[in-house]
Design a protein around this motif. Sequence first.
Motif, PDB file in Angstrom:
ATOM      1  N   ARG A  54      12.538 -22.697 -14.551  1.00  0.00           N
ATOM      2  CA  ARG A  54      13.418 -22.975 -15.697  1.00  0.00           C
ATOM      3  C   ARG A  54      14.829 -23.307 -15.231  1.00  0.00           C
ATOM      4  O   ARG A  54      15.503 -24.172 -15.804  1.00  0.00           O
ATOM      5  N   PHE A  55      15.274 -22.637 -14.184  1.00  0.00           N
ATOM      6  CA  PHE A  55      16.605 -22.905 -13.626  1.00  0.00           C
ATOM      7  C   PHE A  55      16.688 -24.353 -13.142  1.00  0.00           C
ATOM      8  O   PHE A  55      17.660 -25.058 -13.413  1.00  0.00           O
ATOM      9  N   ALA A  56      15.641 -24.802 -12.429  1.00  0.00           N
ATOM     10  CA  ALA A  56      15.607 -26.176 -11.916  1.00  0.00           C
ATOM     11  C   ALA A  56      15.600 -27.182 -13.071  1.00  0.00           C
ATOM     12  O   ALA A  56      16.311 -28.195 -13.035  1.00  0.00           O
ATOM     13  N   LYS A  57      14.833 -26.895 -14.110  1.00  0.00           N
ATOM     14  CA  LYS A  57      14.762 -27.805 -15.259  1.00  0.00           C
ATOM     15  C   LYS A  57      16.084 -27.838 -16.019  1.00  0.00           C
ATOM     16  O   LYS A  57      16.482 -28.880 -16.548  1.00  0.00           O
ATOM     17  N   ASN A  58      16.771 -26.686 -16.057  1.00  0.00           N
ATOM     18  CA  ASN A  58      18.073 -26.614 -16.718  1.00  0.00           C
ATOM     19  C   ASN A  58      19.092 -27.524 -16.046  1.00  0.00           C
ATOM     20  O   ASN A  58      20.037 -27.995 -16.685  1.00  0.00           O
ATOM     21  N   LEU A  59      18.870 -27.798 -14.756  1.00  0.00           N
ATOM     22  CA  LEU A  59      19.762 -28.683 -14.004  1.00  0.00           C
ATOM     23  C   LEU A  59      19.360 -30.153 -14.135  1.00  0.00           C
ATOM     24  O   LEU A  59      20.009 -31.029 -13.552  1.00  0.00           O
ATOM     25  N   GLY A  60      18.275 -30.398 -14.876  1.00  0.00           N
ATOM     26  CA  GLY A  60      17.865 -31.782 -15.114  1.00  0.00           C
ATOM     27  C   GLY A  60      16.722 -32.267 -14.254  1.00  0.00           C
ATOM     28  O   GLY A  60      16.410 -33.474 -14.248  1.00  0.00           O
ATOM     29  N   PHE A  61      16.045 -31.366 -13.531  1.00  0.00           N
ATOM     30  CA  PHE A  61      14.917 -31.751 -12.680  1.00  0.00           C
ATOM     31  C   PHE A  61      13.601 -31.473 -13.404  1.00  0.00           C
ATOM     32  O   PHE A  61      13.522 -30.624 -14.301  1.00  0.00           O
ATOM     33  N   ARG A  62      12.553 -32.190 -13.001  1.00  0.00           N
ATOM     34  CA  ARG A  62      11.260 -32.026 -13.650  1.00  0.00           C
ATOM     35  C   ARG A  62      10.602 -30.701 -13.295  1.00  0.00           C
ATOM     36  O   ARG A  62       9.738 -30.212 -14.012  1.00  0.00           O
ATOM     37  N   GLY A  63      11.017 -30.133 -12.194  1.00  0.00           N
ATOM     38  CA  GLY A  63      10.471 -28.847 -11.764  1.00  0.00           C
ATOM     39  C   GLY A  63      11.099 -28.432 -10.452  1.00  0.00           C
ATOM     40  O   GLY A  63      12.007 -29.101  -9.930  1.00  0.00           O
ATOM     41  N   PHE A  64      10.595 -27.329  -9.880  1.00  0.00           N
ATOM     42  CA  PHE A  64      11.188 -26.816  -8.650  1.00  0.00           C
ATOM     43  C   PHE A  64      10.989 -27.748  -7.451  1.00  0.00           C
ATOM     44  O   PHE A  64      11.914 -27.899  -6.636  1.00  0.00           O
ATOM     45  N   PRO A  65       9.812 -28.390  -7.274  1.00  0.00           N
ATOM     46  CA  PRO A  65       9.647 -29.284  -6.120  1.00  0.00           C
ATOM     47  C   PRO A  65      10.694 -30.400  -6.073  1.00  0.00           C
ATOM     48  O   PRO A  65      11.228 -30.724  -5.009  1.00  0.00           O
ATOM     49  N   GLU A  66      10.995 -30.990  -7.227  1.00  0.00           N
ATOM     50  CA  GLU A  66      12.000 -32.051  -7.261  1.00  0.00           C
ATOM     51  C   GLU A  66      13.385 -31.495  -6.956  1.00  0.00           C
ATOM     52  O   GLU A  66      14.172 -32.134  -6.251  1.00  0.00           O
ATOM     53  N   PHE A  67      13.649 -30.319  -7.480  1.00  0.00           N
ATOM     54  CA  PHE A  67      14.929 -29.665  -7.187  1.00  0.00           C
ATOM     55  C   PHE A  67      15.068 -29.400  -5.688  1.00  0.00           C
ATOM     56  O   PHE A  67      16.098 -29.674  -5.083  1.00  0.00           O
ATOM     57  N   ARG A  68      14.006 -28.857  -5.083  1.00  0.00           N
ATOM     58  CA  ARG A  68      14.048 -28.537  -3.651  1.00  0.00           C
ATOM     59  C   ARG A  68      14.240 -29.813  -2.818  1.00  0.00           C
ATOM     60  O   ARG A  68      14.976 -29.809  -1.836  1.00  0.00           O
ATOM     61  N   GLU A  69      13.567 -30.883  -3.213  1.00  0.00           N
ATOM     62  CA  GLU A  69      13.704 -32.157  -2.489  1.00  0.00           C
ATOM     63  C   GLU A  69      15.151 -32.653  -2.535  1.00  0.00           C
ATOM     64  O   GLU A  69      15.695 -33.132  -1.538  1.00  0.00           O
ATOM     65  N   ASN A  70      15.774 -32.528  -3.706  1.00  0.00           N
ATOM     66  CA  ASN A  70      17.168 -32.938  -3.846  1.00  0.00           C
ATOM     67  C   ASN A  70      18.081 -32.053  -3.004  1.00  0.00           C
ATOM     68  O   ASN A  70      18.990 -32.548  -2.329  1.00  0.00           O
ATOM     69  N   LEU A  71      17.811 -30.752  -3.024  1.00  0.00           N
ATOM     70  CA  LEU A  71      18.624 -29.815  -2.242  1.00  0.00           C
ATOM     71  C   LEU A  71      18.498 -30.110  -0.754  1.00  0.00           C
ATOM     72  O   LEU A  71      19.496 -30.097  -0.015  1.00  0.00           O
ATOM     73  N   PHE A  72      17.276 -30.422  -0.319  1.00  0.00           N
ATOM     74  CA  PHE A  72      17.039 -30.736   1.093  1.00  0.00           C
ATOM     75  C   PHE A  72      17.772 -32.013   1.497  1.00  0.00           C
ATOM     76  O   PHE A  72      18.397 -32.079   2.566  1.00  0.00           O
ATOM     77  N   SER A  73      17.715 -33.027   0.641  1.00  0.00           N
ATOM     78  CA  SER A  73      18.398 -34.295   0.934  1.00  0.00           C
ATOM     79  C   SER A  73      19.901 -34.093   1.043  1.00  0.00           C
ATOM     80  O   SER A  73      20.562 -34.626   1.936  1.00  0.00           O
ATOM     81  N   ASN A  74      20.448 -33.321   0.119  1.00  0.00           N
ATOM     82  CA  ASN A  74      21.881 -33.057   0.153  1.00  0.00           C
ATOM     83  C   ASN A  74      22.269 -32.170   1.329  1.00  0.00           C
ATOM     84  O   ASN A  74      23.349 -32.305   1.891  1.00  0.00           O
ATOM     85  N   TYR A  75      21.373 -31.266   1.695  1.00  0.00           N
ATOM     86  CA  TYR A  75      21.622 -30.399   2.847  1.00  0.00           C
ATOM     87  C   TYR A  75      21.784 -31.239   4.113  1.00  0.00           C
ATOM     88  O   TYR A  75      22.706 -31.043   4.898  1.00  0.00           O
ATOM     89  N   LYS A  76      20.860 -32.207   4.288  1.00  0.00           N
ATOM     90  CA  LYS A  76      20.944 -33.087   5.458  1.00  0.00           C
ATOM     91  C   LYS A  76      22.200 -33.952   5.403  1.00  0.00           C
ATOM     92  O   LYS A  76      22.852 -34.198   6.420  1.00  0.00           O
TER      93      LYS A  76
END
Length: 290
Positions: A54-76
């Motif tokens: 729900r936290f990930a969706k609240n940020l505008g992502f379809r779910g946690f996997p998409e959120f994690r992918e975005n976080l990983f991309s930004n981390y790099k």
Amino acid sequence: MKDCYQEIQNRYDSFPRQQKKIADFILTNVSEVIYYPLSRIAEEIDVSKASIVRFAKNLGFRGFPEFRENLFSNYKEIFSPGNRVRNLIDDFKGEELTYKSITEQEIYYLMKSVNTVDDNSYHGTINLICNARRVHVMGVGPNEMLGRHLSFRLNRFGVDVMLHREGGIHLLEGMVSLKEGDVAVAYNFNRISDDLKMFTSVMKRNRVPIILVTDILTPAIIKDCEYVLFGERGPHGAFHSPLVPMAITNALLIGVAKKLETDAYQKLDLLEQYRQDYYFNYCGDGNNEN
């Protein structure tokens, strides 16, 4: 691409209590979140997996996997040393890279710090340092230069200082001597380091007030600090110089010298007397750093 890390910080105050708990863990444990399975993250935070989704969706992502992918991309993008230098150079695209253009950018962020380092935090920090039994300064890795400068000058004023410049398990070695009346000063930039988390945890456990010099305002860390001296050093995710934190450090040193006044002057006069009595007599012409 959306920067979910920055988005969490921007919206932090609007989150309900449980979502702040999730945000705190993500902001201070990015490298774990991008690799841990969802079940492990939920266990670490002590919330349900559904709450994290729900936290990930609240940020505008379809779910946690998409959120994690975005976080990983930004981390790099943000935390990779190579990318940080590239991002800095990209800021100067379309204009000639000169000493003047680089220095003007540094001056811009110096002037911004005039409004972000408030007088209450500045004077409060000076009072804590001047009244401390001992000042513990954490300057690890690239921040060692800042820690050494603060420690060296405070020591000349007669302030008892311990510099913590080694990270990892070695950081704990100097903290076994903590006592009531001690004060801690930590330098940390770009992202919350494991060393800072350990340093603040031990200081909090021993009720030692913490002063943080930083360019990030991560709620999970700053809530444990007595004072935060915040100054932007440049665009998020770019390579930065230590000019702004050095200016903050020098301002603190001048403030401490003014408050200690006679005591600081006497220590410096004693140093000069020792130089006259020993160095100039035994070591030749006395050419040395002042």
